[in-house]
Write a protein that holds these residues in place. Structure first.
Motif, PDB file in Angstrom:
ATOM      1  N   TYR A  26       1.092  -1.019   0.049  1.00  6.53           N
ATOM      2  CA  TYR A  26      -0.030  -0.087   0.090  1.00  6.53           C
ATOM      3  C   TYR A  26       0.885   1.137  -0.048  1.00  6.53           C
ATOM      4  N   GLU A  34      -3.941   3.662  -5.640  1.00  2.10           N
ATOM      5  CA  GLU A  34      -4.368   3.640  -4.269  1.00  2.10           C
ATOM      6  C   GLU A  34      -5.562   4.515  -3.831  1.00  2.10           C
ATOM      7  N   TRP A  37      -8.699   3.476  -5.354  1.00  3.04           N
ATOM      8  CA  TRP A  37      -9.603   2.432  -4.628  1.00  3.04           C
ATOM      9  C   TRP A  37      -9.930   3.137  -3.300  1.00  3.04           C
ATOM     10  N   SER A  38      -9.193   4.051  -2.768  1.00  2.00           N
ATOM     11  CA  SER A  38      -9.664   4.597  -1.359  1.00  2.00           C
ATOM     12  C   SER A  38     -11.003   5.590  -1.635  1.00  2.00           C
ATOM     13  N   LYS A  41     -13.697   2.907  -1.934  1.00  2.00           N
ATOM     14  CA  LYS A  41     -14.083   2.352  -0.749  1.00  2.00           C
ATOM     15  C   LYS A  41     -14.922   3.212   0.158  1.00  2.00           C
ATOM     16  N   ARG A  42     -14.551   4.538   0.019  1.00  2.00           N
ATOM     17  CA  ARG A  42     -15.412   5.777   0.895  1.00  2.00           C
ATOM     18  C   ARG A  42     -16.762   5.778   0.428  1.00  2.00           C
ATOM     19  N   LEU A  44     -18.631   3.333  -0.749  1.00  2.00           N
ATOM     20  CA  LEU A  44     -19.309   2.294  -0.378  1.00  2.00           C
ATOM     21  C   LEU A  44     -19.624   2.113   1.198  1.00  2.00           C
ATOM     22  N   LYS A  45     -18.818   2.724   1.915  1.00  2.62           N
ATOM     23  CA  LYS A  45     -19.027   2.461   3.485  1.00  2.62           C
ATOM     24  C   LYS A  45     -20.230   2.842   3.942  1.00  2.62           C
ATOM     25  N   VAL A  59     -20.490  -1.673  -6.694  1.00  8.26           N
ATOM     26  CA  VAL A  59     -19.053  -1.361  -7.157  1.00  8.26           C
ATOM     27  C   VAL A  59     -19.091  -0.973  -8.398  1.00  8.26           C
ATOM     28  N   GLN A  62     -20.152   2.571  -8.860  1.00 13.51           N
ATOM     29  CA  GLN A  62     -19.373   3.580  -8.767  1.00 13.51           C
ATOM     30  C   GLN A  62     -18.117   3.677  -9.527  1.00 13.51           C
TER      31      GLN A  62
END
Length: 87
Positions: A26, A34, A37-38, A41-42, A44-45, A59, A62
């Motif tokens: 990472y 990266e 992807w961050s 992920k944010r 989808l949290k 996913v 997004q």
């Protein structure tokens, strides 16, 4: 992927033409993806999925939104913290 036998075989047939740069697992300051992807992920949290199809749909939705925002992707690559050469 870069450690797979298929990649190693490809590189043996192309000596000097491809250079692999090994990065830590990472490394957002070395690898702008990266940050992508961050961001994903944010987005989808705090969502709850009852099955894999719901997760896959969320996913892909997004990713499609990111696809329509090339300016955002460029931003990830142009952040001052990123040690990446861009034009």
């Amino acid at each position: 992927m870069h450690r797979s036998e298929a990649v190693k075989a490809f590189l043996r047939h192309k000596p000097g033409r491809v250079h692999l740069e090994y990065l830590p697992a990472y490394s957002p300051t070395l690898n702008p993806v990266e940050l992508v992807w961050s961001h994903l992920k944010r987005s989808l949290k705090n969502l709850v999925f009852t099955d894999l199809n719901q997760l896959q749909h969320a996913v892909l939705k997004q990713i499609n939104q990111l696809h329509r925002r090339p300016d955002l992707i460029r931003f990830f690559f142009r952040k001052k913290e990123i040690g990446f050469i861009t034009t």
